[in-house]
Scaffold this motif. Structure first.
Motif, PDB file in Angstrom:
ATOM      1  N   TYR A  39     176.311  94.130 116.521  1.00 19.63           N
ATOM      2  CA  TYR A  39     175.979  93.372 117.717  1.00 19.63           C
ATOM      3  C   TYR A  39     176.032  91.882 117.406  1.00 19.63           C
ATOM      4  CZ  TYR A  39     174.575  97.724 119.896  1.00 19.63           C
ATOM      5  OH  TYR A  39     174.585  98.988 120.420  1.00 19.63           O
ATOM      6  N   ASN A  83     177.599 100.199 113.632  1.00 21.12           N
ATOM      7  CA  ASN A  83     177.408  99.471 114.893  1.00 21.12           C
ATOM      8  C   ASN A  83     177.085  98.005 114.606  1.00 21.12           C
ATOM      9  OD1 ASN A  83     177.430 101.996 116.536  1.00 21.12           O
ATOM     10  ND2 ASN A  83     175.545 102.384 115.398  1.00 21.12           N
ATOM     11  N   ASN A 135     179.545  96.202 119.488  1.00 19.92           N
ATOM     12  CA  ASN A 135     179.055  97.130 120.503  1.00 19.92           C
ATOM     13  C   ASN A 135     178.435  96.419 121.698  1.00 19.92           C
ATOM     14  OD1 ASN A 135     178.843  98.435 117.702  1.00 19.92           O
ATOM     15  ND2 ASN A 135     178.770 100.205 119.050  1.00 19.92           N
ATOM     16  N   THR A 164     173.116  99.939 111.737  1.00 13.20           N
ATOM     17  CA  THR A 164     173.261  98.933 112.793  1.00 13.20           C
ATOM     18  C   THR A 164     172.896  97.543 112.283  1.00 13.20           C
ATOM     19  OG1 THR A 164     172.700 100.582 114.471  1.00 13.20           O
ATOM     20  CG2 THR A 164     172.547  98.272 115.120  1.00 13.20           C
TER      21      THR A 164
END
Length: 239
Positions: free
Chosen positions: A126, A124, A149, A65
């Protein structure tokens, strides 16, 4: 050259000099990071900090992430190191973008070059931003919803409908810089999946480490408390 034309040229030249001087003053008049963040540039035992083409890469123990962050207007990007070093340490690698002239609207597409870099293979992603940086991040995100995401806004709001993008919005109750009327109106642009968190006693500036901001409210909690609450909410939103 007649006298009137010569006077007009002198006036134009003077205006160019004045405008250029004002532009130089404006881009150099920004909030500098507190000296205390300088040691973080060397990283820690768990988080490596490296300079990339358009900012800093904070590489922690996590592997799946990552978060790309746009700083607020006229705020030195390294000011955000304390918050995002903690986030990287807890498993979310972070990219803090260094905006041209410390103005996010001059680097709105910065996330694209990071996402397209084959060295960064995360499952992922962000997108996040503080104040004007959040507005610019939302502009980019709305056109690349399939690449992220979610969007994390710190004392900010979108200017366009975010559709089905998940949004975490965090701001301080003592924030006097955030235009609350505009913010409230913007909720209709992010109401599909909005998570809102208000930090009781927090203000606009304490998401970062650059001192007091003109026009901001006085925080009744410490910067560390505000950052800790922010990180906690971000981790809950992501995980």
């Amino acid at each position: 050259m007649n006298k009137k034309l010569k006077i007009a040229l002198y006036i134009i030249l003077a205006l160019i000099i004045v405008i250029s001087g004002l532009a130089v003053w404006y881009v150099n008049d920004y909030y500098h990071a507190d000296s205390s963040v300088n040691t973080l540039l060397n990283g820690t035992d768990d988080v490596a900090v490296s300079k990339i083409d358009n900012g800093l890469f904070l590489d922690g123990p996590g592997n799946d992430t990552a978060l790309i962050f746009y700083p607020g207007a006229k705020i030195e990007y390294t000011s955000y190191l304390p918050l995002f070093m903690d986030l990287a340490d807890d498993g979310v690698d972070c990219f803090i973008v260094e905006m041209p002239c410390n103005l996010a609207f001059l680097g709105m597409d910065s996330a694209g070059s990071i996402r397209e870099n084959s060295n960064y293979a995360y499952d992922n992603w962000y997108l996040s931003g503080h104040s004007l940086g959040g507005v610019m991040a939302s502009y980019y995100g709305v056109n690349h919803t399939d690449e992220f995401n979610g969007l994390i806004l710190l004392a900010s709001y979108p200017a366009e409908d975010l559709g089905n993008m998940s949004v975490l919005s965090i701001y301080g109750s003592n924030d006097k810089t955030l235009n609350k009327e505009t913010y409230d109106k913007s909720k209709g642009l992010m109401d599909y999946n909005l998570t809102e968190y208000v930090i009781n006693g927090g203000n606009h500036a304490q998401f970062a480490s650059y001192g007091n901001q003109s026009g901001d409210g006085v925080a009744s909690i410490s910067p560390e408390d505000q950052r800790n609450q922010t990180e906690k909410e971000i981790l809950e939103f992501i995980y």
